[in-house]
Enzyme design. Sequence first.
Site, PDB file in Angstrom:
ATOM      1  N   HIS A 168      43.325  38.702  44.891  1.00 32.41           N
ATOM      2  CA  HIS A 168      41.999  39.035  44.347  1.00 32.41           C
ATOM      3  C   HIS A 168      40.948  38.968  45.455  1.00 32.41           C
ATOM      4  O   HIS A 168      40.114  39.871  45.592  1.00 32.41           O
ATOM      5  CB  HIS A 168      41.655  38.059  43.223  1.00 32.41           C
ATOM      6  CG  HIS A 168      40.233  38.120  42.756  1.00 32.41           C
ATOM      7  ND1 HIS A 168      39.838  38.794  41.613  1.00 32.41           N
ATOM      8  CD2 HIS A 168      39.080  37.594  43.279  1.00 32.41           C
ATOM      9  CE1 HIS A 168      38.531  38.679  41.459  1.00 32.41           C
ATOM     10  NE2 HIS A 168      38.045  37.950  42.458  1.00 32.41           N
ATOM     11  N   GLU A 169      40.997  37.909  46.252  1.00 27.45           N
ATOM     12  CA  GLU A 169      40.021  37.756  47.332  1.00 27.45           C
ATOM     13  C   GLU A 169      40.202  38.825  48.403  1.00 27.45           C
ATOM     14  O   GLU A 169      39.223  39.353  48.939  1.00 27.45           O
ATOM     15  CB  GLU A 169      40.116  36.359  47.935  1.00 27.45           C
ATOM     16  CG  GLU A 169      39.868  35.226  46.954  1.00 27.45           C
ATOM     17  CD  GLU A 169      38.545  35.366  46.216  1.00 27.45           C
ATOM     18  OE1 GLU A 169      37.597  35.959  46.778  1.00 27.45           O
ATOM     19  OE2 GLU A 169      38.461  34.897  45.066  1.00 27.45           O
ATOM     20  N   HIS A 205      38.512  41.995  47.445  1.00 28.08           N
ATOM     21  CA  HIS A 205      37.082  42.022  47.789  1.00 28.08           C
ATOM     22  C   HIS A 205      36.892  42.510  49.225  1.00 28.08           C
ATOM     23  O   HIS A 205      35.966  43.271  49.521  1.00 28.08           O
ATOM     24  CB  HIS A 205      36.471  40.628  47.649  1.00 28.08           C
ATOM     25  CG  HIS A 205      36.117  40.248  46.243  1.00 28.08           C
ATOM     26  ND1 HIS A 205      35.300  41.011  45.452  1.00 28.08           N
ATOM     27  CD2 HIS A 205      36.466  39.162  45.492  1.00 28.08           C
ATOM     28  CE1 HIS A 205      35.157  40.432  44.270  1.00 28.08           C
ATOM     29  NE2 HIS A 205      35.853  39.314  44.267  1.00 28.08           N
ATOM     30  N   GLU A 227      34.075  42.216  40.343  1.00 25.84           N
ATOM     31  CA  GLU A 227      35.118  41.251  39.952  1.00 25.84           C
ATOM     32  C   GLU A 227      36.238  41.943  39.194  1.00 25.84           C
ATOM     33  O   GLU A 227      37.418  41.663  39.416  1.00 25.84           O
ATOM     34  CB  GLU A 227      34.506  40.130  39.106  1.00 25.84           C
ATOM     35  CG  GLU A 227      33.592  39.195  39.867  1.00 25.84           C
ATOM     36  CD  GLU A 227      34.265  38.538  41.061  1.00 25.84           C
ATOM     37  OE1 GLU A 227      35.447  38.134  40.937  1.00 25.84           O
ATOM     38  OE2 GLU A 227      33.611  38.431  42.122  1.00 25.84           O
TER      39      GLU A 227
END
Length: 296
Positions: free
Chosen positions: A140-141, A144, A213
């Site tokens: 997930h990070e 980003h 997100e």
Amino acid sequence: MEWKRDWGLTARVLLTGFLLFILYLVFMTVLVVLFPSISIFLIVGLAVVMGLVQFFFSDKLVLWSTGSRIIAEDEYPELHRTIEKLCHEADLPLPRIAIMQSPVPNAFATGRSPKHAVVACTDSIMRLLTRDELEAVLAHELSHVKNRDILTMTLASFVAMIASMIMQSFFFSALFGGNNRENGAAWIVVWIVSIIVYALSTLLMLALSRYREFAADRGSALITRNPRALISALTKISGRMEAVPPQAKAKVEAANAFFIIPALSGNTIMELFSTHPATEKRIAALEKIETEIRGY
């Protein structure tokens, strides 16, 4: 399943960015009409400088504010191997890796580009999650990073920065054009417009943050091909967050916009304006992505 854009989500991001741009144009028109002088351009110039500082030094500022430290490979070899594997899957260069000592189970990414990225997690999240769950959070990070969200949010914050600076400079309007009645009336109009613009731009930024997100959740599911692991991780982190003392959450609250789940202490107005979607909505979106990946 290969990396694909969610065009519905992309459309919402583009629409939000377009609305911010229109808001900027309207705001600047009002300023130029009321104050056709160098002072307005000075304010814009200062906002540009602040934006550039935020953009180029975001990694250092976030690491400093959270007390995170960059770690060597031999300190946490398993963590390094996991991120290296995920970077290979996501076609990303290996970022710097940091650890944050905190009872708040969380993770974040920062940096102005994939080549200058930092991915960090707390020591407590490493104890809380299974290997697959932690891998999903780290993916997930990295999403980003791949989506260049630091650049996106820095550009989005530009209008709010200008409005904020003008709101503050209202009290020092004598520095920007004298004390005559006409000029004072103009400054009152600008101040009111600035408050409105600041409120609207902040709401649009928060909406944009929530969309990012969702996009990062989707990226995690595509990188790991295991959205169920991220669902489990989000559930665990949310549950554990309620048990963390408010004092511990307050220490890291300033970095909430970067975290996978915000650490709200219950003592600030931040709970009224969320940078993240509700966990239930994120889980529902991930379940849809799971259906896409499984092909049924």
